[in-house]
Design a protein around this motif. Structure first.
Motif, PDB file in Angstrom:
ATOM      1  N   UNK A 148       0.718  -1.052   0.022  1.00 49.41           N
ATOM      2  CA  UNK A 148       0.087   0.042  -0.091  1.00 49.41           C
ATOM      3  C   UNK A 148       0.859   1.218   0.217  1.00 49.41           C
ATOM      4  N   UNK A 149       1.975   1.224   0.733  1.00 49.98           N
ATOM      5  CA  UNK A 149       2.803   2.456   0.676  1.00 49.98           C
ATOM      6  C   UNK A 149       3.455   2.669  -0.475  1.00 49.98           C
ATOM      7  N   UNK A 150       3.707   1.411  -1.181  1.00 48.65           N
ATOM      8  CA  UNK A 150       4.505   1.675  -2.452  1.00 48.65           C
ATOM      9  C   UNK A 150       3.412   2.122  -3.480  1.00 48.65           C
ATOM     10  N   UNK A 207       0.806   8.926  -6.103  1.00 49.00           N
ATOM     11  CA  UNK A 207       1.183  10.329  -5.879  1.00 49.00           C
ATOM     12  C   UNK A 207       1.839  11.030  -6.869  1.00 49.00           C
ATOM     13  N   UNK A 208       2.962  10.249  -7.177  1.00 55.25           N
ATOM     14  CA  UNK A 208       3.910  10.773  -8.214  1.00 55.25           C
ATOM     15  C   UNK A 208       3.427  11.020  -9.523  1.00 55.25           C
ATOM     16  N   UNK A 209       2.639  10.141  -9.827  1.00 58.82           N
ATOM     17  CA  UNK A 209       1.805  10.089 -11.071  1.00 58.82           C
ATOM     18  C   UNK A 209       0.776  11.112 -11.187  1.00 58.82           C
ATOM     19  N   UNK A 210       0.085  11.290 -10.011  1.00 54.18           N
ATOM     20  CA  UNK A 210      -0.805  12.361  -9.957  1.00 54.18           C
ATOM     21  C   UNK A 210      -0.019  13.918  -9.986  1.00 54.18           C
ATOM     22  N   UNK A 211       1.132  13.818  -9.549  1.00 53.18           N
ATOM     23  CA  UNK A 211       1.935  15.205  -9.420  1.00 53.18           C
ATOM     24  C   UNK A 211       2.101  15.557 -11.157  1.00 53.18           C
ATOM     25  N   UNK A 212       2.598  14.641 -11.618  1.00 54.02           N
ATOM     26  CA  UNK A 212       2.847  14.974 -12.985  1.00 54.02           C
ATOM     27  C   UNK A 212       1.696  15.167 -13.603  1.00 54.02           C
TER      28      UNK A 212
END
Length: 189
Positions: free
Chosen positions: A150-152, A158-163
Motif C-alpha cells: 500500500x505504501x509503494x 502520488x507521483x503519477x498525480x503530481x506529473x
C-alpha cells in the motif's frame, strides 16, 4: 471570531479555490472574501491570521477528497484481486481528476507546510491518518499485498498525480490508464 459554521466552511472552500488558482502567495483574506462572494473583511472575522486559514484549508481539503462511503461499498463489491486493486487505482485517478482543484491546492499546501510548522503538523497528521486508514482498509478487505504494498502504491500514485496535474506534457505520449495498470502489475506481480 464569528461562529457561523456554514460560512466558515464556505470561506475555507474559497481558500482552497484560491490556493489552486493563485498559489499560496495569492491566499489573502481579500482574495478569499472575493472568491466566496462575501463582504470584504468577512474572512478576517473567522480566522485570526493566514496561518489559521492555511491550517483550516489543510484540514478541510481531506474532507473534500474523501470518497463517499456508499461509493466505496460499490467499488468493493468484486472479489479481492489484483484486478480490483487496478480498478481502485483507476478510480483514484478519476476522483482526483474530478477534484483537481482540491489536489492542486493540496500540492500548494504541502509546499507551504515547509515554512509553516502548524500547517506541517496538520498535514502530517491528516496524510498519515489517511495512509494508515488505506493500509487498514486494504488489509481488512483481503486485497493482495501487505502494508508495504500500500505504501509503494501510495508513492507511485502520488507521483503519477503530481506529473499529471503539474506537468501533463511529461506524460502526454503515455496512455495514463495503461500506466496505472503497469504500476499495479509491477507492484503486485
Amino acid at each position: 471570531m464569528a461562529r457561523n459554521p456554514a460560512r466558515r466552511t464556505a470561506l475555507v472552500d474559497a481558500a482552497i479555490e484560491v490556493l489552486a488558482q493563485e498559489g499560496a502567495r495569492g491566499l489573502t483574506f481579500r482574495a478569499v472574501d472575493a472568491r466566496a462572494g462575501v463582504p470584504a473583511g468577512t474572512a478576517s472575522n473567522y480566522f485570526a491570521n493566514r496561518d489559521e486559514l492555511f491550517t483550516q484549508a489543510g484540514a478541510r481539503i481531506h474532507v473534500r477528497m474523501t470518497p463517499d462511503p456508499a461509493q466505496v461499498d460499490v467499488a468493493m463489491r468484486p472479489a479481492p484481486s489484483r484486478e480490483l486493486v487496478t480498478e481502485l487505482m483507476h478510480w483514484l485517478m478519476r476522483r482526483m481528476t474530478e477534484e483537481r482543484t482540491g489536489y492542486l491546492a493540496l500540492l500548494e499546501l504541502r509546499l507551504e507546510a515547509t515554512r509553516r510548522p502548524a500547517l506541517q503538523a496538520e498535514l502530517t497528521r491528516a496524510v498519515r491518518a489517511e495512509l494508515e486508514e488505506s493500509i487498514r482498509f486494504h488489509l481488512d478487505a483481503g486485497l493482495p499485498g501487505d502494508a508495504d504494498t500500500v505504501r509503494v502504491l501510495y508513492l507511485a500514485m502520488t507521483g503519477l498525480l503530481l506529473e499529471h496535474f503539474t506537468l501533463p506534457g511529461v506524460l502526454s505520449d503515455v496512455d495514463l490508464e495503461r500506466l496505472v495498470e503497469t504500476v499495479v502489475e509491477r507492484i503486485l506481480p
